[in-house]
Structure formats: C-alpha cells, structure tokens
Design a protein around this motif. Structure first.
Motif, PDB file in Angstrom:
ATOM      1  N   THR A  37      -0.401  71.258  11.435  1.00 41.75           N
ATOM      2  CA  THR A  37       0.972  70.736  11.496  1.00 41.75           C
ATOM      3  C   THR A  37       1.851  71.388  10.441  1.00 41.75           C
ATOM      4  O   THR A  37       2.956  71.856  10.738  1.00 41.75           O
ATOM      5  CB  THR A  37       0.965  69.204  11.304  1.00 41.75           C
ATOM      6  N   HIS A  82       4.921  74.180  10.850  1.00 44.97           N
ATOM      7  CA  HIS A  82       6.229  73.957  10.220  1.00 44.97           C
ATOM      8  C   HIS A  82       6.606  75.143   9.329  1.00 44.97           C
ATOM      9  O   HIS A  82       7.735  75.649   9.405  1.00 44.97           O
ATOM     10  CB  HIS A  82       6.190  72.660   9.403  1.00 44.97           C
ATOM     11  N   CYS A 123      16.035  67.020  10.430  1.00 42.50           N
ATOM     12  CA  CYS A 123      15.585  65.914  11.281  1.00 42.50           C
ATOM     13  C   CYS A 123      16.666  65.537  12.288  1.00 42.50           C
ATOM     14  O   CYS A 123      16.669  64.444  12.834  1.00 42.50           O
ATOM     15  CB  CYS A 123      15.149  64.729  10.443  1.00 42.50           C
ATOM     16  N   PRO A 141      14.368  64.731  15.578  1.00 41.34           N
ATOM     17  CA  PRO A 141      13.208  64.146  14.888  1.00 41.34           C
ATOM     18  C   PRO A 141      11.837  64.575  15.417  1.00 41.34           C
ATOM     19  O   PRO A 141      10.872  64.614  14.664  1.00 41.34           O
ATOM     20  CB  PRO A 141      13.413  62.645  15.060  1.00 41.34           C
ATOM     21  N   ALA A 142      11.738  64.919  16.680  1.00 42.82           N
ATOM     22  CA  ALA A 142      10.443  65.328  17.233  1.00 42.82           C
ATOM     23  C   ALA A 142      10.116  66.786  16.914  1.00 42.82           C
ATOM     24  O   ALA A 142       8.972  67.217  17.058  1.00 42.82           O
ATOM     25  CB  ALA A 142      10.422  65.118  18.744  1.00 42.82           C
ATOM     26  N   SER A 143      11.096  67.548  16.461  1.00 43.58           N
ATOM     27  CA  SER A 143      10.905  68.964  16.153  1.00 43.58           C
ATOM     28  C   SER A 143       9.861  69.165  15.067  1.00 43.58           C
ATOM     29  O   SER A 143       9.725  68.352  14.144  1.00 43.58           O
ATOM     30  CB  SER A 143      12.224  69.577  15.691  1.00 43.58           C
ATOM     31  N   CYS A 164      11.205  68.973  11.499  1.00 43.26           N
ATOM     32  CA  CYS A 164      11.543  67.702  10.852  1.00 43.26           C
ATOM     33  C   CYS A 164      10.338  67.280  10.017  1.00 43.26           C
ATOM     34  O   CYS A 164       9.312  66.871  10.574  1.00 43.26           O
ATOM     35  CB  CYS A 164      11.871  66.632  11.885  1.00 43.26           C
ATOM     36  N   ASN A 210       8.617  64.917   8.609  1.00 43.64           N
ATOM     37  CA  ASN A 210       8.557  63.461   8.508  1.00 43.64           C
ATOM     38  C   ASN A 210       7.142  62.893   8.469  1.00 43.64           C
ATOM     39  O   ASN A 210       6.912  61.765   8.852  1.00 43.64           O
ATOM     40  CB  ASN A 210       9.348  62.827   9.644  1.00 43.64           C
ATOM     41  N   GLN A 244       4.428  63.325  10.198  1.00 44.11           N
ATOM     42  CA  GLN A 244       3.741  63.023  11.448  1.00 44.11           C
ATOM     43  C   GLN A 244       2.992  64.267  11.901  1.00 44.11           C
ATOM     44  O   GLN A 244       3.466  65.385  11.702  1.00 44.11           O
ATOM     45  CB  GLN A 244       4.741  62.615  12.537  1.00 44.11           C
ATOM     46  N   LYS A 257       2.159  67.021  14.221  1.00 36.08           N
ATOM     47  CA  LYS A 257       2.884  67.701  15.303  1.00 36.08           C
ATOM     48  C   LYS A 257       2.222  69.053  15.509  1.00 36.08           C
ATOM     49  O   LYS A 257       2.399  69.954  14.708  1.00 36.08           O
ATOM     50  CB  LYS A 257       4.360  67.902  14.947  1.00 36.08           C
ATOM     51  N   THR A 267       8.472  71.397  20.405  1.00 36.00           N
ATOM     52  CA  THR A 267       9.255  70.653  21.387  1.00 36.00           C
ATOM     53  C   THR A 267      10.031  71.654  22.245  1.00 36.00           C
ATOM     54  O   THR A 267      10.122  72.844  21.913  1.00 36.00           O
ATOM     55  CB  THR A 267      10.266  69.718  20.705  1.00 36.00           C
ATOM     56  N   ASP A 282      12.607  73.226  20.099  1.00 34.06           N
ATOM     57  CA  ASP A 282      12.055  74.296  19.260  1.00 34.06           C
ATOM     58  C   ASP A 282      11.960  75.590  20.063  1.00 34.06           C
ATOM     59  O   ASP A 282      12.360  76.659  19.605  1.00 34.06           O
ATOM     60  CB  ASP A 282      10.649  73.931  18.769  1.00 34.06           C
TER      61      ASP A 282
END
Length: 185
Positions: free
Chosen positions: A139, A143, A155, A158-160, A163, A165, A167, A169, A173, A176
């Motif tokens: 993840t 990033h 963000c 937010p799902a990108s 972001c 955050n 989480q 990922k 997305t 992206d």
C-alpha cells in the motif's frame, strides 16, 4: 454590453462548473515536472536494509502503476542501470523526515523533467506484507510510486491511493487510472 441579471447568474454557473471541472480533472497532479520518457528504470536499493519479504511487495506496487492505462511504466533493473532508487535503508536515519511518516519520496528534477526519484519506507513500524493491516508495504509503496508519476498527497478523492489515510489500498481507483492516462497518454 450590459448583461441582464439572469445572464449573469447563468454565466456564474458556467464559470463555477468550469472551475470545479478544472480542479478535479487532475486531482493528483502538482505543477511540477514529469519524466521525459514514459518508461522509468528503478531498483530496490538499500542492500541489507530492505527486508527480503518486501521485495515482492515493491514489485507488485510497481506493476500496479505499469499495468494501468497510459504509457507510464516502471522497469526494474540492476542498481547501476537505474535512474531511480526505491529502497528502505535510509528513511529511518534521515533527520529531515518526521518519524510519524510511513514513507517518503524525493523526486529530483533537471531541465524541466524528473530525472530520478528515491522512495523510502520507515523501518520503525511493524509492517504487514499480506495486506491484512496497515501499515502495509505494498500500500505505502503504491502510494510512494504515485509520487513518481507527479501525484501529490490529496484526500480530495478519499479512495485514491494518493489519500494517505491509513487504509490498505492495493489497487488504483478509476480516478487514479484516468489521471495517470492524462499525464502519460
């Protein structure tokens, strides 16, 4: 020419719509440079400083960006052939970076282009290598590779993967992918 009130209101809506479209069309871009060539050579650096269990995670992160639409690709090479470095050894000893950061990327530019980039993961954390918890190597590597393609932390989406955050990922997305294809058609 004098505009009637209803025309001023309609024109304002159009201007607002254009500003919103312009601000979200490239939510990830910064106003900096991009790579001169769409294929960027990279390697896993740091020698003994990078845990062996992270190597496949770095490769999977690179593949995530390479398999997305557009011309951008990351090609792993041996260190002497590389234009960039993706490693972990020096992050935790870098006095310029806050201890609370999971990773960091430093792009280097010349002549209006990104010519190299170095990314680090903070070895002071207990890392997941299976996507079960955060911080997760893949993840954070995905990033950080996003910074290689000129995307900034944001963000707004937010799902990108951009972001930060906390989480897990492990996939880009559609936003992206769209932005990547816009930068590197």
């Amino acid at each position: 020419m004098r505009l009637e009130k209803k025309h001023v209101w309609a024109l304002s809506i159009v201007v607002i719509a254009l500003l919103v479209a312009a601000s979200t069309a490239y939510a990830h871009l910064y106003s900096g440079s991009k790579w001169q060539y769409s294929t960027v050579m990279w390697y896993i650096g740091g020698g003994d400083g990078v845990p062996a269990s992270w190597y496949d995670q770095y490769r999977a992160a690179a593949s995530t960006w390479t398999s997305a639409p557009g011309s951008f690709a990351l090609s792993e090479v041996s260190p002497p052939q590389a234009q960039g470095n993706f490693g972990a050894e020096f992050f935790s000893t870098d006095p310029e970076l806050p201890d609370e950061w999971y990773g960091a990327t430093r792009p280097f530019t010349a002549g209006g282009f990104v010519v190299a980039a170095t990314s680090y993961l903070n070895r002071d954390y207990s890392w997941s290598t299976d996507g079960s918890s955060f911080p997760d190597v893949r993840t954070v590597a995905i990033h950080e590779f996003g910074h290689w393609v000129t995307f900034i932390d944001s963000c707004q989406l937010p799902a990108s993967v951009m972001c930060p955050n906390s989480q897990v990922k492990q996939a880009l997305t559609q936003d992206d992918k769209n932005d990547l294809a816009a930068v590197y058609p």
